[in-house]
Design a protein around this motif. Structure first.
Motif, mmCIF file in Angstrom:
data_model
loop_
_atom_site.group_PDB
_atom_site.id
_atom_site.type_symbol
_atom_site.label_atom_id
_atom_site.label_comp_id
_atom_site.label_asym_id
_atom_site.label_seq_id
_atom_site.Cartn_x
_atom_site.Cartn_y
_atom_site.Cartn_z
ATOM 1 N N PHE A 166 4.121 1.134 2.134
ATOM 2 C CA PHE A 166 3.957 0.131 3.178
ATOM 3 C C PHE A 166 3.787 -1.256 2.561
ATOM 4 O O PHE A 166 2.922 -1.475 1.712
ATOM 5 C CB PHE A 166 2.727 0.492 4.010
ATOM 6 N N GLU A 204 -12.055 -14.944 10.882
ATOM 7 C CA GLU A 204 -12.449 -14.934 12.293
ATOM 8 C C GLU A 204 -13.929 -15.259 12.494
ATOM 9 O O GLU A 204 -14.676 -14.441 13.033
ATOM 10 C CB GLU A 204 -12.127 -13.566 12.909
ATOM 11 N N PHE A 244 0.895 -1.170 0.000
ATOM 12 C CA PHE A 244 0.000 0.000 0.000
ATOM 13 C C PHE A 244 0.927 1.212 0.000
ATOM 14 O O PHE A 244 1.429 1.592 1.049
ATOM 15 C CB PHE A 244 -0.871 0.039 1.245
ATOM 16 N N HIS A 247 -7.835 -16.087 15.895
ATOM 17 C CA HIS A 247 -6.878 -15.745 16.947
ATOM 18 C C HIS A 247 -6.966 -16.759 18.069
ATOM 19 O O HIS A 247 -6.268 -16.646 19.064
ATOM 20 C CB HIS A 247 -7.194 -14.352 17.514
ATOM 21 N N ALA A 261 2.483 -4.667 3.015
ATOM 22 C CA ALA A 261 1.589 -5.426 3.881
ATOM 23 C C ALA A 261 1.880 -6.911 3.774
ATOM 24 O O ALA A 261 1.837 -7.643 4.766
ATOM 25 C CB ALA A 261 0.135 -5.136 3.525
ATOM 26 N N ASP A 302 -0.411 -12.427 14.489
ATOM 27 C CA ASP A 302 -0.789 -11.347 15.383
ATOM 28 C C ASP A 302 -1.593 -10.273 14.629
ATOM 29 O O ASP A 302 -1.682 -10.300 13.408
ATOM 30 C CB ASP A 302 0.487 -10.718 15.963
ATOM 31 N N ASN A 303 -2.120 -9.342 15.379
ATOM 32 C CA ASN A 303 -2.824 -8.224 14.754
ATOM 33 C C ASN A 303 -1.892 -7.505 13.794
ATOM 34 O O ASN A 303 -0.740 -7.249 14.105
ATOM 35 C CB ASN A 303 -3.296 -7.218 15.808
ATOM 36 N N GLY A 304 -2.418 -7.196 12.620
ATOM 37 C CA GLY A 304 -1.619 -6.455 11.650
ATOM 38 C C GLY A 304 -0.620 -7.303 10.892
ATOM 39 O O GLY A 304 0.180 -6.778 10.126
ATOM 40 N N ALA A 305 -0.688 -8.610 11.067
ATOM 41 C CA ALA A 305 0.270 -9.485 10.391
ATOM 42 C C ALA A 305 0.037 -9.510 8.889
ATOM 43 O O ALA A 305 0.963 -9.760 8.119
ATOM 44 C CB ALA A 305 0.168 -10.902 10.961
ATOM 45 N N GLY A 306 -1.175 -9.258 8.482
ATOM 46 C CA GLY A 306 -1.475 -9.237 7.048
ATOM 47 C C GLY A 306 -2.475 -10.302 6.626
ATOM 48 O O GLY A 306 -2.654 -10.560 5.435
ATOM 49 N N LYS A 307 -3.143 -10.926 7.583
ATOM 50 C CA LYS A 307 -4.094 -12.001 7.265
ATOM 51 C C LYS A 307 -5.261 -11.469 6.426
ATOM 52 O O LYS A 307 -5.583 -12.026 5.372
ATOM 53 C CB LYS A 307 -4.634 -12.627 8.568
ATOM 54 N N SER A 308 -5.868 -10.408 6.923
ATOM 55 C CA SER A 308 -7.018 -9.863 6.191
ATOM 56 C C SER A 308 -6.592 -9.356 4.822
ATOM 57 O O SER A 308 -7.323 -9.496 3.841
ATOM 58 C CB SER A 308 -7.667 -8.738 6.989
ATOM 59 N N THR A 309 -5.425 -8.767 4.753
ATOM 60 C CA THR A 309 -4.930 -8.286 3.464
ATOM 61 C C THR A 309 -4.792 -9.451 2.488
ATOM 62 O O THR A 309 -5.207 -9.356 1.326
ATOM 63 C CB THR A 309 -3.574 -7.583 3.645
ATOM 64 N N HIS A 325 -8.450 -6.265 -3.336
ATOM 65 C CA HIS A 325 -7.228 -5.531 -3.688
ATOM 66 C C HIS A 325 -6.475 -6.324 -4.754
ATOM 67 O O HIS A 325 -6.362 -7.541 -4.630
ATOM 68 C CB HIS A 325 -6.289 -5.417 -2.476
HETATM 69 N N1 LIG Z 1 -5.969 -0.282 2.554
HETATM 70 C C1 LIG Z 1 -4.854 -0.211 3.285
HETATM 71 N N2 LIG Z 1 -4.012 0.809 3.116
HETATM 72 C C2 LIG Z 1 -2.865 0.909 3.853
HETATM 73 N N3 LIG Z 1 -2.494 -0.009 4.768
HETATM 74 C C3 LIG Z 1 -3.302 -1.058 4.977
HETATM 75 C C4 LIG Z 1 -4.522 -1.215 4.249
HETATM 76 N N4 LIG Z 1 -5.117 -2.370 4.670
HETATM 77 C C5 LIG Z 1 -4.297 -2.890 5.609
HETATM 78 N N5 LIG Z 1 -3.216 -2.115 5.787
HETATM 79 C C6 LIG Z 1 -2.130 -2.371 6.721
HETATM 80 O O1 LIG Z 1 -1.621 -3.674 6.475
HETATM 81 C C7 LIG Z 1 -1.258 -4.297 7.692
HETATM 82 C C8 LIG Z 1 -1.935 -5.658 7.777
HETATM 83 O O2 LIG Z 1 -3.302 -5.501 8.021
HETATM 84 P P1 LIG Z 1 -4.338 -6.696 8.090
HETATM 85 O O3 LIG Z 1 -5.701 -6.111 8.219
HETATM 86 O O4 LIG Z 1 -4.119 -7.590 6.954
HETATM 87 O O5 LIG Z 1 -3.930 -7.416 9.456
HETATM 88 P P2 LIG Z 1 -4.575 -8.717 10.136
HETATM 89 O O6 LIG Z 1 -3.532 -9.732 10.161
HETATM 90 O O7 LIG Z 1 -5.870 -9.044 9.482
HETATM 91 O O8 LIG Z 1 -4.831 -8.178 11.590
HETATM 92 P P3 LIG Z 1 -6.033 -8.499 12.609
HETATM 93 O O9 LIG Z 1 -5.661 -9.763 13.271
HETATM 94 O O10 LIG Z 1 -6.009 -7.351 13.542
HETATM 95 O O11 LIG Z 1 -7.302 -8.596 11.817
HETATM 96 C C9 LIG Z 1 -1.675 -3.382 8.821
HETATM 97 O O12 LIG Z 1 -0.534 -2.711 9.310
HETATM 98 C C10 LIG Z 1 -2.607 -2.396 8.163
HETATM 99 O O13 LIG Z 1 -2.486 -1.112 8.743
#
Ligand SMILES: Nc1ncnc2c1ncn2[C@@H]1O[C@H](COP(=O)(O)OP(=O)(O)OP(=O)(O)O)[C@@H](O)[C@H]1O
Ligand SMILES: [Mg+2]
Lengths: 530, 260
Positions: free
Chosen positions: B20, B174, B17, B207, B22, B41-48, B57
C-alpha cells in the motif's frame, strides 16, 4: 442584554472559594485515615478487659507494649511488599508472584545458611554405566548472613527482571505472566526443599528448615569466643563469674541498679496479685452465701471486701552475682549485625525507658513487657522513605506516574517506560527478599508455605490506600495507611465481644470495594470525565 | 514578496506500507513564521506524512532537508533533536499529573545522579507559567492536574512544551477538532502568537476550512497520497479550497446528489 457582564467572567471564577479545610478533605488519603483511626479506637477500647473501665486506649491488650510490638510486626511485614505492589500498580502493572517469591527467597536463604552454596555443572558420565556427575566450580560453606542475602538477591532480582522483560517485550498481561511466576516459584521452592533438605535415610526431604542457629544472637563472650546468647547464659556458674570479673565496675553498678528495680517491681506486683487472689476468694464465698441465703455471712463478707485485704508484702529478691552476669550477657551486642539488622529488635532504649522510667511497659508479674519493636518495622520505614522520596521528588517518580497514567504519552516524550517497568518488577523482587530476610533471621526457620497469599494482601492494602488499579494514581502515604488498616483489622475485630473473629474479612472486603469505588471516582474527577 | 528560505524542505517523499502506497512522492516547503495548512480528505495521508517527519515511521524514499541539512529519523528522539516538535491528536499528556510534571515529562530539570536526581520543582513551575504566558494562557496553579484543564489549555500546554524544548518546526495534527467554539478560537489565537514569534515554521493539519482560512499563509492539498494543489493564501479562492479539500470533487455535485 447582559452579555458584557458575562464576558468579564473568567475561567477561575468557576472555582468555588476554597475553605481552609478543603485542602485537607480533598486529599485522597482522608478516607483511609478515618478508617484507620476508627480501627485503632476499636482495638484500643475493646481490648480493655471486661469490667476494667478505662478511657486510656493504651491500657488494653491491643496497645500495651507487647500488643504494639506484635501488631506492628504484622503491619510492617505486609507493608514492605505493599509498597512494592503499590509502586508497580502506579506504573500500570501487577505482580502476583510476590508471595511465592517470599517463600522462595526464605527457603533459598535458609538452605544457603545451613548447607552453604555451590555452583555445580552437571554432565553425563559413561564411566561405570550411564549416570549424571556434577562438577563443582565454586563452593562456599559457613556462609555469612550478608552473603546469603546477596546470593538470594541474585536469584530473585534475576527472576523479577525476567518477568518484567517478558511482559514489556511480549505485551502479555502482567497478570498472566506473574500468575505463572506464582506457580513456578512455589513449585521450585517445594522441589528444592525436598531435594536438599533431606537426611541420608529419608526418601523425601522435609519442607521446613527448623534447626538454624539463632544467628542474630551470636555474641562474642569474653574468654569464650563466639557463641549463642542463651548458651552463654547457661554456662556453669564459675565461668559466669569469670565473665563478670571482666566487666567494668560502673557497668556492674548500673546493671545492679536495674536488677534491684526489677526485683522490687516483681515483689510489689506479687503482693498485688496475692491481694487480688484473696479478694477473689472472698467474692466467691460471698456469692455462695448469697445463694444459700446466709444473711449474716453476706454482711460480714461484704464488709470484709469493702475494707480491703491486708496481705503481707512480698520481699524483693536479692540481686546475686550470677543474675548480674546473665544480665550483662544480655547487654553484649551481636557479633552478626546483618542478621540482627533484619531479625533483631529496634528501639530497645525507648522500651527500657518505658519500663524503668515511665513505669508503663510492665507485665502482670512486674517484668519488662516488650524488649523493643521488631526490626522489620525499621526496614519498612526505610523502604517507605525511599519510595516516598523517589515517587514524589525525583525524575524516576514522574516517569513511574506517567508510565501508568498514559503509556503512549510517556513514550512520546522519551520516557524509557520499559526500563521503568522492569526496574519496578525487580524492586518488587527486592522487597519480597527483604520480607523473607526479616522472617528467616527473626524466627530462624523457613518453610515452603511462607508468604502465601501475600501478593493479594499487598494489592488489597495498596487499593485501600488509594492506588487505582489502572495505574497512574496513588501515594506512598496512602499505601502506608492501607497497610495499617489491613494489618490491624483482624486484631480489632478479634476483641469485639460477642462477635465472630472472621467478621474482619467481611469488613476488609467491604472496605476494599468501597475504596476502589472512591479511588475510581477521584480519578475520573481528575481526568475531567465527570 | 521577499524571497524566504524554507526551514524544512520535503522532496518526493514516498511511504509504502507493504503493497500500500500511503505517500506517493510528496513535496512540501515550510517557511519560518508561516502557517502551512496541510489539507485533504480522510485517508489522504496527512497523518502518515507527519509521522514520517516525526520519526515514527521511516520514509521509503525521498528526502527531508532541515536548515539545509539532510534529516533521516528512525526514532522520535532524533526528530525532536533536529527541531521537529509534534503535537499529536492525543497531545501526549498524562491527565493525572500536574501541569509542570507534564511540561517537563521526560526532560525534567534535576539535580543528582541519573533518574534518581531531585526534580527542581520551583524552577520548573516558574518556567511553565512563563512559557504558557508567552503564548497566551495564564495558569495560576501549575500543580493543577492536567485532567482538570480545558481542551484549549491542554493544547496550549502541548504547544508551549514543544516550543520550549527547541521545536523550530511545529506540527499540529487537527488541534481544533473535539473542541468547543470558544476553545477553538483560543487555540487559533495561540497558533497566531507562535506564528508572530517569527522563527517557527508551523504545519497545521485540519479539516476545518474556516480555520485554515483564518490563519494559514500557504496551503498544500493531499489526495490519495499525492499533492493535488498548493498555493499562497492570497492566491486561492474559497471555492478552490473547498474543492481541493474534498480531493478535487465539486461541492456543487454533492449538493445535487443530496438534492436528488
Ligand atoms: N501503519 C499503517 N499500515 C498500513 N496502512 C496504513 C498505516 N498507517 C496509515 N495507513 C493507511 O494510509 C492511508 C493514509 O492514512 P492517514 O492516517 O495518513 O490519513 P489522514 O490523511 O491522516 O486521514 P484523516 O483525515 O482521517 O486523519 C490510509 O489509507 C491508512 O489506512
Ligand atoms: Mg489523521
Amino acid at each position: 442584554m447582559n452579555s458584557s457582564q458575562q464576558t468579564q467572567r473568567q475561567e477561575s471564577d468557576r472555582q468555588a472559594d476554597k475553605k481552609w479545610y478543603s485542602p485537607i478533605f480533598s486529599r485522597p488519603e482522608i478516607g483511609p485515615l478515618g478508617v484507620m483511626l476508627i480501627l485503632f479506637a476499636m482495638l484500643g477500647y475493646f481490648s480493655i478487659p471486661e469490667g476494667e473501665f478505662s478511657l486510656n486506649p493504651f491500657s488494653g491488650e491491643g496497645f500495651n507494649a507487647l500488643g504494639i510490638r506484635n501488631n506492628f510486626r504484622v503491619i510492617a511485614q505486609l507493608g514492605i511488599v505493599a509498597l512494592a505492589a503499590g509502586m508497580l500498580i502506579i506504573a500500570g502493572e501487577f505482580d502476583l508472584s510476590v508471595g511465592s517469591m517470599i517463600g522462595f527467597a526464605g527457603g533459598c536463604m535458609a538452605m544457603i545458611l545451613k548447607w552453604g552454596f555451590a555452583i555445580v555443572i552437571p554432565y553425563i558420565s559413561f564411566k561405570g554405566g550411564f549416570h549424571f556427575e556434577g562438577l563443582k566450580i565454586l563452593e562456599i560453606t559457613n556462609v555469612s548472613p550478608l552473603t546469603a542475602i546477596l546470593i538470594t538477591l541474585c536469584f530473585t532480582l534475576a527472576f523479577g527482571w525476567f518477568q518484567g522483560f517478558l511482559i514489556v517485550k511480549s505485551g502479555i498481561a502482567s497478570f498472566i505472566v506473574t500468575l505463572g511466576g506464582l506457580f513456578f516459584l512455589r513449585g521450585v521452592t517445594e522441589v528444592s526443599y525436598r531435594a536438599f533438605n533431606r537426611a541420608p535415610d529419608q526418601t523425601a526431604g522435609s519442607t521446613t528448615v527448623t534447626d538454624l542457629p539463632d544467628i542474630k544472637n551470636i555474641i562474642n563472650v569474653p574468654g569464650h569466643g563466639e557463641m549463642e546468647r542463651d548458651a552463654a547464659k547457661a554456662l556453669p556458674n564459675d565461668q559466669l563469674l569469670e565473665i563478670l570479673s571482666t566487666v567494668p565496675a560502673h557497668t556492674i553498678a548500673k546493671i545492679t541498679e536495674n536488677l534491684t528495680y526489677v526485683n522490687e517491681k516483681v515483689a510489689a506486683n506479687k503482693t498485688i496479685l496475692a491481694a487480688k487472689k484473696m479478694i477473689g476468694t472472698l467474692e466467691k464465698s460471698l456469692e455462695g452465701a448469697k445463694k444459700s441465703g446466709n444473711e449474716s455471712m453476706v454482711e460480714i463478707l461484704t464488709k470484709k471486701i469493702e475494707a480491703g485485704v491486708d496481705v503481707p508484702a512480698v520481699a524483693a529478691k536479692a540481686v546475686t552475682d550470677l543474675d548480674i552476669a546473665k544480665a550483662y550477657i544480655d547487654t553484649i551486642i551481636t557479633a552478626r549485625p546483618v542478621a540482627n539488622f533484619f531479625g533483631g529488635d529496634i528501639m530497645e532504649p525507648v522500651f527500657s525507658w518505658l519500663y524503668y522510667t515511665a513505669d508503663w511497659n510492665v507485665n502482670l508479674y512486674g517484668n519488662q513487657f516488650a524488649k523493643g519493636m521488631y526490626s522489620c518495622l525499621m526496614i519498612w520505614f526505610l523502604i517507605a522513605l525511599a519510595c516516598y522520596f523517589i515517587l514524589s521528588r525525583t525524575q524516576a517518580g514522574n516517569w513511574i506516574y506517567s508510565t501508568g497514567g498514559n503509556l503512549s504519552a510517556a513514550q512520546a516524550n522519551g520516557v524509557p517506560t520499559n526500563k521503568v517497568k522492569i526496574s519496578l518488577f525487580m524492586f518488587t523482587a527486592f522487597c519480597a527478599t527483604m520480607f523473607a530476610a526479616c522472617q528467616v533471621f527473626e524466627v530462624n526457620t523457613a518453610d515452603t508455605a511462607k508468604g502465601n497469599l501475600k501478593e493479594l494482601e499487598a494489592i488489597a492494602a495498596a487499593v485501600i490506600g488509594g492506588v487505582v488499579l489502572t495505574g497512574g494514581f496513588g501515594t506512598i502515604g496512602g499505601i502506608i495507611l492501607g497497610t495499617i488498616i489491613f494489618g490491624i483489622a483482624k486484631e480489632a475485630f478479634f476483641y469485639i465481644p460477642g462477635i465472630d473473629g472472621s467478621f474482619y474479612r467481611v469488613f476488609l472486603g467491604a472496605v476494599l470495594v468501597t475504596a476502589a469505588l472512591t479511588n475510581e471516582n477521584i480519578r475520573k474527577r481528575i481526568m475531567g470525565s465527570v | 514578496m521577499n524571497k524566504k528560505i524554507p526551514l524544512i524542505e520535503i522532496k518526493n517523499l514516498v511511504k509504502r506500507f507493504g503493497n500500500f502506497t500511503a505517500l506517493n512522492g510528496v513535496s512540501l516547503d515550510v517557511y519560518p513564521g508561516e502557517v502551512h495548512a496541510l489539507l485533504g480528505d480522510n485517508g489522504a495521508g496527512k497523518s502518515t506524512l507527519i509521522k514520517v517527519l516525526a520519526g515514527v515511521h521511516p520514509a521509503t524514499s525521498g528526502s527531508i532537508i532541515i536548515d539545509g541539512k539532510e534529516g533521516k529519523f528512525s526514532t522520535p528522539r532524533q526528530a525532536t533533536d533536529a527541531g521537529i516538535g509534534t503535537v499529536y491528536q492525543d497531545l501526549a499528556l498524562n491527565a493525572l499529573t500536574s501541569v509542570t510534571r507534564n511540561f517537563f515529562l521526560g526532560r525534567e530539570i534535576k539535580k543528582g545522579p541519573g533518574a534518581f536526581g531531585i526534580m527542581q520543582m520551583k524552577e520548573m513551575d516558574n518556567i511553565t507559567i512563563e512559557e504558557m504566558a508567552k503564548i497566551g494562557i495564564n495558569i495560576s496553579d501549575p500543580t493543577q492536574a492536567v485532567g482538570t484543564m480545558s481542551g484549549g489549555q491542554r493544547q496550549t500546554l502541548a504547544i508551549a512544551r514543544a516550543i520550549y524544548f527547541g521545536a523550530k518546526i511545529l506540527i499540529l495534527d487537527e488541534p481544533t477538532s473535539a473542541l468547543g467554539q470558544k476553545q477553538q478560537m483560543e487555540v487559533l489565537k495561540t497558533i497566531k502568537r507562535v506564528q508572530k514569534l517569527g522563527h517557527i515554521a508551523i504545519i497545521l493539519i485540519t479539516h476545518n476550512e474556516i480555520h485554515a482560512r483564518l490563519i494559514a499563509d500557504r496551503y498544500t492539498f493531499l489526495s490519495l497520497g499525492e499533492v493535488i494543489g498548493k498555493g499562497l493564501a492570497e492566491e486561492l479562492g474559497g471555492d478552490d479550497i473547498k474543492k481541493l479539500m474534498a480531493g478535487g470533487t465539486e461541492i456543487g455535485d454533492l449538493r445535487d446528489e443530496l438534492g436528488a
